[in-house]
Design a protein around this motif. Structure first.
Motif, PDB file in Angstrom:
ATOM      1  N   ARG A 134       0.816  -1.277  -0.048  1.00 47.95           N
ATOM      2  CA  ARG A 134       0.118   0.143   0.201  1.00 47.95           C
ATOM      3  C   ARG A 134       0.581   1.219  -0.033  1.00 47.95           C
ATOM      4  O   ARG A 134       1.946   1.181   0.620  1.00 47.95           O
ATOM      5  CB  ARG A 134      -0.900   0.055   0.963  1.00 47.95           C
ATOM      6  CG  ARG A 134      -1.763  -0.894   1.371  1.00 47.95           C
ATOM      7  CD  ARG A 134      -3.240  -0.773   0.318  1.00 47.95           C
ATOM      8  NE  ARG A 134      -4.071  -1.954   0.510  1.00 47.95           N
ATOM      9  CZ  ARG A 134      -4.107  -3.245   0.275  1.00 47.95           C
ATOM     10  NH1 ARG A 134      -3.051  -3.666  -0.684  1.00 47.95           N
ATOM     11  NH2 ARG A 134      -5.140  -3.945   0.179  1.00 47.95           N
ATOM     12  N   THR A 136       1.339   4.943   1.546  1.00 46.34           N
ATOM     13  CA  THR A 136       0.846   5.536   2.575  1.00 46.34           C
ATOM     14  C   THR A 136      -0.565   6.246   2.716  1.00 46.34           C
ATOM     15  O   THR A 136      -1.275   5.729   3.875  1.00 46.34           O
ATOM     16  CB  THR A 136       1.973   6.291   3.202  1.00 46.34           C
ATOM     17  OG1 THR A 136       3.230   5.764   3.293  1.00 46.34           O
ATOM     18  CG2 THR A 136       1.680   6.664   4.739  1.00 46.34           C
ATOM     19  N   THR A 138      -3.048   5.464   0.617  1.00 46.65           N
ATOM     20  CA  THR A 138      -3.957   4.342   0.509  1.00 46.65           C
ATOM     21  C   THR A 138      -4.054   3.684   1.670  1.00 46.65           C
ATOM     22  O   THR A 138      -5.314   3.277   2.117  1.00 46.65           O
ATOM     23  CB  THR A 138      -3.802   3.650  -0.615  1.00 46.65           C
ATOM     24  OG1 THR A 138      -3.357   4.551  -1.879  1.00 46.65           O
ATOM     25  CG2 THR A 138      -4.710   2.547  -0.981  1.00 46.65           C
ATOM     26  N   LEU A 139      -3.154   3.334   2.370  1.00 46.00           N
ATOM     27  CA  LEU A 139      -3.268   2.370   3.584  1.00 46.00           C
ATOM     28  C   LEU A 139      -4.102   3.311   4.537  1.00 46.00           C
ATOM     29  O   LEU A 139      -5.087   2.656   5.273  1.00 46.00           O
ATOM     30  CB  LEU A 139      -1.976   2.350   4.232  1.00 46.00           C
ATOM     31  CG  LEU A 139      -1.642   1.675   5.331  1.00 46.00           C
ATOM     32  CD1 LEU A 139      -1.909   0.111   5.495  1.00 46.00           C
ATOM     33  CD2 LEU A 139      -0.360   1.725   6.129  1.00 46.00           C
ATOM     34  N   ASP A 142      -7.768   3.383   3.645  1.00 49.74           N
ATOM     35  CA  ASP A 142      -8.446   2.166   3.867  1.00 49.74           C
ATOM     36  C   ASP A 142      -8.630   1.735   5.330  1.00 49.74           C
ATOM     37  O   ASP A 142      -9.666   1.489   5.646  1.00 49.74           O
ATOM     38  CB  ASP A 142      -7.389   0.942   3.321  1.00 49.74           C
ATOM     39  CG  ASP A 142      -7.298   0.711   1.839  1.00 49.74           C
ATOM     40  OD1 ASP A 142      -8.133   1.326   1.217  1.00 49.74           O
ATOM     41  OD2 ASP A 142      -6.279   0.091   1.584  1.00 49.74           O
ATOM     42  N   HIS A 155      -9.649  -5.509   9.639  1.00 50.34           N
ATOM     43  CA  HIS A 155      -8.649  -4.805   8.669  1.00 50.34           C
ATOM     44  C   HIS A 155      -7.248  -4.704   9.397  1.00 50.34           C
ATOM     45  O   HIS A 155      -6.018  -5.082   8.815  1.00 50.34           O
ATOM     46  CB  HIS A 155      -9.138  -3.501   8.024  1.00 50.34           C
ATOM     47  CG  HIS A 155      -8.250  -2.770   7.173  1.00 50.34           C
ATOM     48  ND1 HIS A 155      -8.243  -3.482   5.811  1.00 50.34           N
ATOM     49  CD2 HIS A 155      -7.416  -1.974   7.206  1.00 50.34           C
ATOM     50  CE1 HIS A 155      -7.586  -2.650   4.966  1.00 50.34           C
ATOM     51  NE2 HIS A 155      -6.737  -1.777   5.603  1.00 50.34           N
ATOM     52  N   LEU A 159      -3.481  -6.445   8.344  1.00 54.11           N
ATOM     53  CA  LEU A 159      -2.308  -5.601   8.355  1.00 54.11           C
ATOM     54  C   LEU A 159      -1.150  -5.940   9.350  1.00 54.11           C
ATOM     55  O   LEU A 159       0.192  -5.946   9.128  1.00 54.11           O
ATOM     56  CB  LEU A 159      -2.756  -4.014   8.529  1.00 54.11           C
ATOM     57  CG  LEU A 159      -3.658  -3.541   7.352  1.00 54.11           C
ATOM     58  CD1 LEU A 159      -3.697  -2.005   7.710  1.00 54.11           C
ATOM     59  CD2 LEU A 159      -2.901  -3.577   6.072  1.00 54.11           C
ATOM     60  N   LEU A 165       4.478  -6.775   4.837  1.00 54.89           N
ATOM     61  CA  LEU A 165       3.815  -5.506   4.568  1.00 54.89           C
ATOM     62  C   LEU A 165       4.634  -4.506   3.928  1.00 54.89           C
ATOM     63  O   LEU A 165       5.407  -4.065   4.479  1.00 54.89           O
ATOM     64  CB  LEU A 165       2.975  -4.894   5.836  1.00 54.89           C
ATOM     65  CG  LEU A 165       2.298  -3.684   5.624  1.00 54.89           C
ATOM     66  CD1 LEU A 165       0.975  -3.748   4.762  1.00 54.89           C
ATOM     67  CD2 LEU A 165       1.707  -3.004   7.055  1.00 54.89           C
ATOM     68  N   ILE A 167       4.770  -0.870   3.023  1.00 56.20           N
ATOM     69  CA  ILE A 167       4.259   0.605   3.087  1.00 56.20           C
ATOM     70  C   ILE A 167       5.177   1.743   2.242  1.00 56.20           C
ATOM     71  O   ILE A 167       6.221   2.097   2.456  1.00 56.20           O
ATOM     72  CB  ILE A 167       4.347   1.283   4.592  1.00 56.20           C
ATOM     73  CG1 ILE A 167       3.540   0.193   5.286  1.00 56.20           C
ATOM     74  CG2 ILE A 167       3.490   2.649   4.565  1.00 56.20           C
ATOM     75  CD1 ILE A 167       3.487   0.516   6.805  1.00 56.20           C
ATOM     76  N   THR A 196       8.011  -5.725   7.871  1.00 58.36           N
ATOM     77  CA  THR A 196       7.627  -4.322   7.319  1.00 58.36           C
ATOM     78  C   THR A 196       8.912  -3.974   6.458  1.00 58.36           C
ATOM     79  O   THR A 196       9.864  -3.881   6.751  1.00 58.36           O
ATOM     80  CB  THR A 196       7.251  -3.426   8.291  1.00 58.36           C
ATOM     81  OG1 THR A 196       6.296  -4.169   9.152  1.00 58.36           O
ATOM     82  CG2 THR A 196       6.554  -2.132   7.784  1.00 58.36           C
TER      83      THR A 196
END
Length: 256
Positions: A134, A136, A138-139, A142, A155, A159, A165, A167, A196
């Motif tokens: 994603r 940032t 958009t994350l 969401d 959700h 995540l 993930l 970012i 991450t």
């Protein structure tokens, strides 16, 4: 049972890979000497290949890469000739995911951070890991939408638990006041449990840091714990831009 009936039965058994190639494999068995066990082996192999391809496609769609065609093969490493390719390809092995390590890419826009992040994500999928990508903003959008429709817990659980993930582009856009808390919650829940990969142009003249975004990066375990993080600092080949990072894991991509 004739071929049509057999293909229908295979479909009911969810063996679509075998059904799709059954006639071709039968003709092959008639045209060349093939023991029954070899024919069965070919059909089973066809089914496994089809299922593997479909799983990869589902995981690519689930990841939602901005550029689904970004790969290690089509990245122009000549753009920055001194880039530490060894470290990048080591990340592409996904070994850091198995170790629950994190990665932080810092550098100005246009230096290849997003392309390599997505290419590493695709390589991880090909090695059996689930990935979520994603940008940032958009994350955060969401998360806001999930909060409104009552699915925030589910959700955030996704995540927090997905093996990798990504970012992307922290600092490219001005983010809402709650951004710091949301991002810190995600990173803290994932710390030493899942990997991450964060890309940012912060500390490199980011256009938007009005909500103290630089402190988000430097306060997270990704930036604070060198024993479990990998740092890759990107430098523009057109303009030397000083970026901060930890010496232990910095791979400089300076212009030749």
């Amino acid at each position: 049972m004739n071929v049509i009936e057999l293909k229908r039965a295979l479909g009911q058994l969810r063996l679509g890979g075998i059904a799709a190639v059954l006639e071709a494999r039968l003709r092959q068995a008639q045209a060349e000497p093939m023991a029954p066990i070899d024919l069965i082996s070919c059909l089973v192999s066809d089914e496994l290949t089809r299922r593997g391809d479909r799983l990869l496609e589902r995981r690519r769609k689930e990841a939602q890469f901005r550029d689904p065609h970004a790969t290690m093969d089509n990245f122009d490493f000549n753009f920055n000739k001194k880039m530490n390719r060894s470290l990048i390809f080591d990340l592409a092995t996904a070994a850091f995911i198995a170790k629950h390590e994190d990665a932080l890419f810092l550098g100005p826009p246009g230096t290849g951070k997003s392309h390599l992040a997505q290419a590493i994500g695709l390589a991880a999928i090909q090695q059996g890991f689930r990935v979520v990508y994603r940008e940032t903003h958009t994350l955060l959008n969401d998360i806001a939408d999930a909060t409104l429709d009552g699915t925030r817990k589910q959700h955030m659980d996704l995540l927090a638990t997905v093996p990798l993930l990504i970012i992307d582009d922290l600092g490219m856009r001005k983010l809402p006041p709650t951004a710091a808390e949301e991002l810190l919650e995600i990173v803290m829940r994932r710390y030493e449990r899942a990997s991450t990969l964060l890309t940012s142009n912060l500390l490199c003249g980011a256009p938007h840091n009005g909500f103290n975004a630089e402190h988000i990066v430097m306060r997270t375990p990704v930036a604070e714990s060198p024993q479990s993080s990998l740092f890759l600092t990107f430098f523009s080949p057109h303009k030397r831009t000083r970026c901060q990072g930890r010496d232990e894991f910095v791979a400089c991509a300076e212009a030749a």
